[in-house]
Design a protein around this motif. Structure first.
Motif, PDB file in Angstrom:
ATOM      1  N   LEU A   1       7.727   6.318  -6.049  1.00  0.00           N
ATOM      2  CA  LEU A   1       6.785   6.715  -5.011  1.00  0.00           C
ATOM      3  C   LEU A   1       6.787   8.233  -4.867  1.00  0.00           C
ATOM      4  O   LEU A   1       7.697   8.921  -5.342  1.00  0.00           O
TER       5      LEU A   1
ATOM      6  N   ARG B   1       2.403   4.425  -1.176  1.00  0.00           N
ATOM      7  CA  ARG B   1       2.364   5.353  -2.307  1.00  0.00           C
ATOM      8  C   ARG B   1       3.021   6.677  -1.944  1.00  0.00           C
ATOM      9  O   ARG B   1       3.769   7.230  -2.724  1.00  0.00           O
ATOM     10  N   ARG B   2       2.698   7.169  -0.744  1.00  0.00           N
ATOM     11  CA  ARG B   2       3.223   8.462  -0.288  1.00  0.00           C
ATOM     12  C   ARG B   2       4.117   8.240   0.930  1.00  0.00           C
ATOM     13  O   ARG B   2       3.719   7.573   1.898  1.00  0.00           O
TER      14      ARG B   2
ATOM     15  N   THR C   1       0.794  -1.216   0.000  1.00  0.00           N
ATOM     16  CA  THR C   1       0.000   0.000   0.000  1.00  0.00           C
ATOM     17  C   THR C   1       0.833   1.275   0.000  1.00  0.00           C
ATOM     18  O   THR C   1       0.278   2.357   0.101  1.00  0.00           O
TER      19      THR C   1
END
Length: 325
Positions: free
Chosen positions: A39, A7-8, A5
């Protein structure tokens, strides 16, 4: 990177201490690696007065900085020194509920305190230099140590406030220098040996992975000081030129300390290899982290390059292998 999960990634650098610039360099390197992994990097800076800033140096209230952190999937703090690697940032990040790279509060606080680290190490049967926590010269005289000494702050990093004392008359000034750099002063017998470091981190599968040993070329009777660390003059040998039994002793001691202190993320363990065996120097739970810093070099020597090391640390943090303390 494997499917997950992430992403950031929030990356925190700076800090209100004398390692501010070093931390900024480490944070900039992590941002580059995060972006190289495809990312989104979300940089945040703590300025020299303790205020928060966004990537464009825009000052923001702490509440907005926390909101920015909470918008990310994971945080990678690269704060060295007081109010960073001493557990302060770990406590803040734990309360946000966002996974973070690095050691939790207890391990950070214990590892930052060189005196407490000595007590823990000796309880584990790991040798350290004879030493004493001092408020004044009388404490040293009661220990019956003879020069040379190494005098250092109990908290702090980058060799700030560290002195080698060769004559008793230099001791008082050295203690004052150490105390001005961070809390109480620690006076230790000078150890005649080669400085050899090793790094460890626990990966997403729970395996404790070691980097190559690294030997630092230091002139006889000197210490590995700030100028050598960051001025580009340091000479490293990877792997260290040590015997198999010396390597085994270093690896065994580092693993025992990592688990006993409750470390997570990457930690560096600094030793002296002497004619009488291995002696612990100190533990660093938030080591320098530019591409050319010691820890990334150690893992690069084992085939794990800088972006992949950053990826492995991120993966471990979201997998929940960090110690909750």
């Amino acid at each position: 990177m494997p499917e997950q999960t992430i992403r950031r990634v929030a990356v925190i650098g700076g800090g209100a201490n004398d390692e501010h610039d070093i931390s900024l360099a480490s944070a900039a390197a992590v941002v580059r690696a995060v972006r190289a992994l495809g990312l989104t990097a979300v940089p945040l800076t703590i300025d020299r007065r303790g205020g928060w800033q966004l990537e464009d140096h825009e000052p923001v209230l702490p509440a907005r900085a926390i909101a920015r952190l909470a918008s990310c999937d994971v945080t990678f703090p690269v704060l060295h020194g007081v109010d960073g690697e001493d557990g302060a940032v770990a406590g803040l990040l734990r309360l946000t509920g966002v996974p973070f790279v690095g050691s939790p509060v207890r391990a950070s606080a214990l590892g930052m305190d060189k005196w407490i680290t000595k007590l823990v190490a000796e309880r584990l049967g790991i040798r350290t230099a004879p030493g004493v926590l001092v408020d004044d010269r009388a404490c040293v005289e009661r220990l019956h140590l003879e020069p040379p000494f190494v005098v250092k702050p109990t908290t702090g990093g980058s060799s700030n406030g560290v002195s080698v004392v060769r004559e008793a008359g230099q001791l008082e000034a050295a203690i004052e220098t150490a105390q001005s750099a961070g809390g109480a002063a620690l006076v230790e017998a000078f150890v005649d040996g080669r400085e050899v470091d090793i790094a460890l981190f626990r990966d997403r599968d729970g395996e404790l992975r070691a980097g190559s040993t690294l030997e630092i070329a230091v002139a006889d009777g000197a210490v590995f000081d700030r100028e050598q660390k960051y001025g580009g003059s340091a000479e490293f040998t990877l792997p260290a030129r040590i015997a198999a039994d010396e390597h085994a002793a270093i690896d065994r001691a580092a693993r025992a300390l990592y688990d006993t202190l409750g470390c997570a993320g990457v930690a560096r363990f600094d030793f002296f290899v002497t004619a009488d065996g291995v002696v612990l120097n100190e533990v660093n739970t938030a080591p320098g982290f530019t591409e050319q810093s010691q820890v990334p070099r150690m893992y690069a020597a084992t085939g794990l390059d800088y972006p992949d090391l950053v990826a492995a640390l991120l993966e471990a943090s979201v997998a929940g292998v960090a110690v909750a303390a």
